[in-house]
Motif scaffolding. Sequence first.
Motif, PDB file in Angstrom:
ATOM      1  N   ARG A  77       0.872  -1.186   0.000  1.00  0.00           N
ATOM      2  CA  ARG A  77       0.000   0.000   0.000  1.00  0.00           C
ATOM      3  C   ARG A  77       0.903   1.229   0.000  1.00  0.00           C
ATOM      4  NH1 ARG A  77      -2.461   0.513   5.259  1.00  0.00           N
ATOM      5  NH2 ARG A  77      -0.665   1.789   5.695  1.00  0.00           N
ATOM      6  N   THR A  78       0.762   2.054  -1.004  1.00  0.00           N
ATOM      7  CA  THR A  78       1.539   3.286  -1.059  1.00  0.00           C
ATOM      8  C   THR A  78       0.584   4.465  -0.887  1.00  0.00           C
ATOM      9  OG1 THR A  78       1.364   3.322  -3.466  1.00  0.00           O
ATOM     10  CG2 THR A  78       3.337   2.320  -2.548  1.00  0.00           C
ATOM     11  N   GLU A  79       0.966   5.349  -0.013  1.00  0.00           N
ATOM     12  CA  GLU A  79       0.209   6.573   0.233  1.00  0.00           C
ATOM     13  C   GLU A  79       1.178   7.734   0.212  1.00  0.00           C
ATOM     14  OE1 GLU A  79      -1.671   5.961   3.996  1.00  0.00           O
ATOM     15  OE2 GLU A  79      -3.059   4.462   3.227  1.00  0.00           O
ATOM     16  N   ASP A  80       0.659   8.937   0.238  1.00  0.00           N
ATOM     17  CA  ASP A  80       1.524  10.116   0.206  1.00  0.00           C
ATOM     18  C   ASP A  80       2.417  10.222   1.434  1.00  0.00           C
ATOM     19  OD1 ASP A  80       0.474  10.870  -2.234  1.00  0.00           O
ATOM     20  OD2 ASP A  80      -1.011  12.214  -1.350  1.00  0.00           O
ATOM     21  N   GLU A  81       1.927   9.755   2.585  1.00  0.00           N
ATOM     22  CA  GLU A  81       2.664   9.957   3.832  1.00  0.00           C
ATOM     23  C   GLU A  81       3.116   8.673   4.508  1.00  0.00           C
ATOM     24  OE1 GLU A  81       0.502  12.554   6.414  1.00  0.00           O
ATOM     25  OE2 GLU A  81       0.109  13.989   4.807  1.00  0.00           O
ATOM     26  N   ARG A  82       2.860   7.493   3.896  1.00  0.00           N
ATOM     27  CA  ARG A  82       3.178   6.232   4.575  1.00  0.00           C
ATOM     28  C   ARG A  82       3.157   5.097   3.559  1.00  0.00           C
ATOM     29  NH1 ARG A  82       2.869   6.480   9.495  1.00  0.00           N
ATOM     30  NH2 ARG A  82       3.540   4.716  10.686  1.00  0.00           N
TER      31      ARG A  82
END
Length: 86
Positions: free
Chosen positions: A37-42
């Motif tokens: 899972r890639t997110e902007d902050e984690r």
Amino acid sequence: MHPAEELEAALLAHPSVARLDGRYASYLPGRRVVGVRTEDERVGVAVVLHPGRPIPEVVRELRATVTALTGDLPVDVVVADWEEEP
């Protein structure tokens, strides 16, 4: 290549990783990348390991692999299970 696909390839290349687990996923056009899972902050990854090495040691290595590709984002590593090699 999308960052989630790069992470998938890097994680599966680790000798202690049997497979990725579906607790995390990234949804790309026409494809679901299981275990990442890639997110902007984690960033989150979920793995199934082969037994035989200390889990904290392997988690440190996996976190370093992810950090090398994503920079200074926090990385959550979930060891979902382990399975014997066939």
